[in-house]
Motif scaffolding. Structure first.
Motif, short mmCIF file in Angstrom:
data_model
loop_
_atom_site.label_atom_id
_atom_site.label_comp_id
_atom_site.label_asym_id
_atom_site.label_seq_id
_atom_site.Cartn_x
_atom_site.Cartn_y
_atom_site.Cartn_z
N UNK A 1 0.82 -1.21 0.00
CA UNK A 1 0.00 0.00 0.00
C UNK A 1 0.85 1.26 0.00
N UNK A 2 2.03 1.19 0.61
CA UNK A 2 2.88 2.37 0.74
C UNK A 2 4.24 2.24 0.07
N UNK A 3 4.71 1.04 -0.17
CA UNK A 3 6.04 0.84 -0.73
C UNK A 3 6.12 1.40 -2.15
N UNK A 4 7.31 1.79 -2.58
CA UNK A 4 7.47 2.33 -3.93
C UNK A 4 7.10 1.32 -5.02
N UNK A 5 6.74 1.88 -6.17
CA UNK A 5 6.47 1.10 -7.38
C UNK A 5 7.61 1.37 -8.35
N UNK A 6 8.24 0.29 -8.84
CA UNK A 6 9.37 0.42 -9.76
C UNK A 6 8.99 -0.15 -11.11
N UNK A 7 9.19 0.64 -12.16
CA UNK A 7 9.07 0.15 -13.53
C UNK A 7 10.47 -0.24 -13.98
N UNK A 8 10.67 -1.54 -14.31
CA UNK A 8 12.01 -2.04 -14.59
C UNK A 8 12.14 -2.44 -16.06
N UNK A 9 13.24 -1.99 -16.68
CA UNK A 9 13.54 -2.31 -18.07
C UNK A 9 14.90 -2.98 -18.15
N UNK B 1 12.99 -21.90 -7.61
CA UNK B 1 13.13 -21.77 -6.15
C UNK B 1 13.01 -20.30 -5.78
N UNK B 2 12.70 -20.03 -4.54
CA UNK B 2 12.56 -18.66 -4.07
C UNK B 2 13.92 -17.98 -3.98
N UNK B 3 13.95 -16.71 -4.32
CA UNK B 3 15.15 -15.89 -4.20
C UNK B 3 15.08 -15.09 -2.91
N UNK B 4 15.91 -15.40 -1.93
CA UNK B 4 15.85 -14.66 -0.65
C UNK B 4 16.29 -13.22 -0.77
N UNK B 5 16.90 -12.86 -1.91
CA UNK B 5 17.42 -11.51 -2.09
C UNK B 5 16.59 -10.68 -3.05
N UNK B 6 15.34 -11.04 -3.22
CA UNK B 6 14.48 -10.33 -4.16
C UNK B 6 14.25 -8.88 -3.73
N UNK B 7 14.31 -7.97 -4.70
CA UNK B 7 14.04 -6.56 -4.43
C UNK B 7 12.55 -6.33 -4.16
N UNK B 8 11.72 -7.31 -4.47
CA UNK B 8 10.28 -7.16 -4.21
C UNK B 8 9.96 -7.27 -2.72
N UNK B 9 10.94 -7.51 -1.91
CA UNK B 9 10.72 -7.47 -0.47
C UNK B 9 10.63 -6.03 0.04
N UNK B 10 10.99 -5.07 -0.81
CA UNK B 10 10.96 -3.66 -0.41
C UNK B 10 10.16 -2.79 -1.37
N UNK B 11 9.76 -3.33 -2.53
CA UNK B 11 9.04 -2.51 -3.53
C UNK B 11 8.22 -3.42 -4.43
N UNK B 12 7.17 -2.85 -4.99
CA UNK B 12 6.44 -3.51 -6.07
C UNK B 12 7.17 -3.23 -7.38
N UNK B 13 7.30 -4.24 -8.22
CA UNK B 13 8.08 -4.07 -9.45
C UNK B 13 7.29 -4.56 -10.66
N UNK B 14 7.23 -3.71 -11.69
CA UNK B 14 6.69 -4.09 -12.99
C UNK B 14 7.87 -4.39 -13.90
N UNK B 15 7.99 -5.63 -14.32
CA UNK B 15 9.05 -6.04 -15.25
C UNK B 15 8.46 -5.96 -16.66
N UNK B 16 8.90 -5.00 -17.43
CA UNK B 16 8.28 -4.71 -18.73
C UNK B 16 9.15 -5.20 -19.89
N UNK B 17 8.52 -5.93 -20.82
CA UNK B 17 9.20 -6.33 -22.05
C UNK B 17 9.14 -5.18 -23.04
#
Length: 488
Positions: free
Chosen positions: A89-97, A131-147
């Motif tokens: 609800x409050x974490x940043x949203x990242x658009x990733x290219x 397998x799960x990535x324990x170092x995912x950046x999505x633990x701190x932000x929502x991320x849109x991975x765009x093609x």
């Protein structure tokens, strides 16, 4: 006037008013449809709760979908969206290219900053395991991975004309995408927004941020709550980037002192085609000696085995001398020919085996027949680079006060940290937090410096091209600290 005529006139007048109101409503409807409706009609998103190769339901929110851009929406951009695993609800949203151009954002999702990795085991002909990535950046932000651009990954064009794009056009499509996506996801309109990317995205991300900022100032809705951008191992000044490869190689003890000094004298600091004087025989001779010295070195990470670089022809970005011809194109071997993970690119091959499976594409809600064979990095993309450099966009964004994080793997010889340091320094902003180490789990993870324009430069010790793939834990910590505005 007879009463019957008066009654008829009143009735006709009332009908005319109703018709006028109806026409106004219809006109308003179509105006709204033109402004908002097309993205509702041609934007598709679906939850992904299970993925073949992963045991049980996904423990995070994954959504995939398409958003149509351009006037006729003949460009259909595909994305993967992972909601923040902390406080969406409050974490940043990242658009990733992802860079390339032509490398799918699936690369970032699986190999770099997303919540899943492939299990690093020998391929045996069965579906690769996730397998799960324990170092995912999505633990701190929502991320849109765009093609992006069109033709990358699962993004496609509905006409042959729409299948070709140029840099600026592609940047504008990214802005269109995010605004339409926010309309479909109004719960994120107030979240802080950042745009991120790596490698070739160093040229496009600053342009995209500039376009978003200009659109906000022009009153285009929905307004994007834009806060800044982040770039890893970014190409910024292609015409001079590889000039720093030679001092980098010298600093890494890959060439002798004598050759380094001779190169400086004979080439006078210009080591990149087409700026090299073809009549300068001594310079050409020294460059040939240099190429020979580094011919057995993996440019993406100088400490790793030379096994190729599974990315679209990086030598075309800097001139053939930089990477020579040893950066082979990626081809998918028969399963029996992959015996073990002897090189990093063996892991890249798993993406082909996994994502080409019909069950996987069904789970990801891929439109059947929209593309041919999926390619992680498309060498033959119909795309024209037009942005000569992104330096002046950094200048403009600095004056507007946007935060920025620029990080470099310090063992990357494709975009050496020396070149990134140089253009940051030439912005000529004062230093507010001078060069010092940053620490992860009691160990030096790299070095950092912060400037008065809100830009933070970071080296990632042991990182390559690009840093999160080689140093996932350190880069995850770096991102989490920076995104919440904590000191590194």
């Amino acid at each position: 006037m007879p009463s019957t005529s008066l009654h008829q006139n009143n009735k006709n007048h009332l009908n005319n008013q109703k018709m006028a109101i109806s026409n106004s409503i219809t006109k308003l409807y179509f105006l709204l449809l033109l402004h908002f409706g097309s993205q509702i009609a041609l934007s598709y998103s679906s939850m992904v709760k299970f993925l073949p190769g992963f045991e049980g339901p996904l423990p995070f929110h994954l959504e995939t979908g398409y958003v149509g851009v351009d006037e006729s929406e003949d460009v259909q951009l595909f994305y993967y969206f992972v909601k923040s695993e902390s406080n969406p609800e409050d974490d940043p949203l990242v658009l990733w290219l992802t860079g390339g151009p032509g490398c799918t954002s699936f690369t970032a999702l699986i190999y770099e900053i997303g919540p899943l990795n492939f299990e690093a085991v020998q391929y045996n002909g069965s579906l690769p395991t996730l397998v799960l990535n324990p170092n995912s950046w999505t633990k701190a932000a929502s991320i849109i991975f765009l093609d992006l651009p069109v033709g990358t990954g699962f993004s496609y064009a509905r006409t042959s004309r729409a299948s070709h794009s140029v840099d600026i056009q592609s940047c504008d499509q990214a802005v269109q995408f995010l605004r339409k996506w926010l309309i479909d996801h109004p719960e994120f309109i107030s979240n802080p927004v950042y745009v991120g990317g790596d490698s070739y995205s160093g040229l496009t991300v600053p342009v995209i941020v500039q376009m978003m900022s200009n659109g906000n100032e022009a009153g285009i809705e929905p307004s994007i709550n834009l806060k800044g951008y982040l770039l890893g191992n970014p190409i910024t000044l292609p015409a001079s980037e590889s000039n720093y490869q030679i001092p980098f190689a010298h600093g890494m003890a890959l060439i002798s002192d004598e050759l380094y000094e001779s190169l400086k004298r004979s080439c006078r600091g210009e080591y990149q085609y087409p700026n090299i004087d073809p009549t300068n025989s001594l310079c050409l001779k020294d460059l040939q000696a240099f190429d020979q010295s580094i011919s057995g070195i993996q440019n993406a990470h100088v400490l790793e085995k030379l096994c190729g670089f599974a990315s679209p022809k990086p030598h075309e970005l800097f001139g053939k001398r930089l990477l020579n011809e040893k950066s082979r194109e990626l081809s998918v071997p028969e399963p029996s020919s992959l015996s073990a993970f002897s090189c990093r690119i063996d892991g890249y091959l798993l993406s082909y085996y996994w994502i080409s499976d019909d069950r996987v594409q069904e789970a990801l809600h891929i439109r059947k027949g929209s593309i041919g064979n999926w390619i992680r990095c498309d060498h033959g993309l119909s795309y024209t680079p037009t942005i000569k450099d992104s330096f002046h966009y950094h200048v403009n964004l600095s004056t507007k006060g946007y935060r920025s994080l620029i990080y470099s793997g310090d063992h990357d010889m494709i975009v050496p940290f020396l070149s990134t340091q140089a253009w940051i320094r030439s912005l000529n902003y004062s230093i507010v937090d001078d060069w010092h180490s940053w620490i992860v789990e009691g160990q030096v993870a790299g070095y950092t410096r912060t400037y008065s324009n809100g830009m933070t430069f970071v080296t990632v010790k042991g990182g390559g091209h690009t840093a999160p793939e080689y140093r996932p834990k350190e880069c995850s910590v770096m991102f989490k600290r920076w995104i919440v505005q904590e000191p590194l």
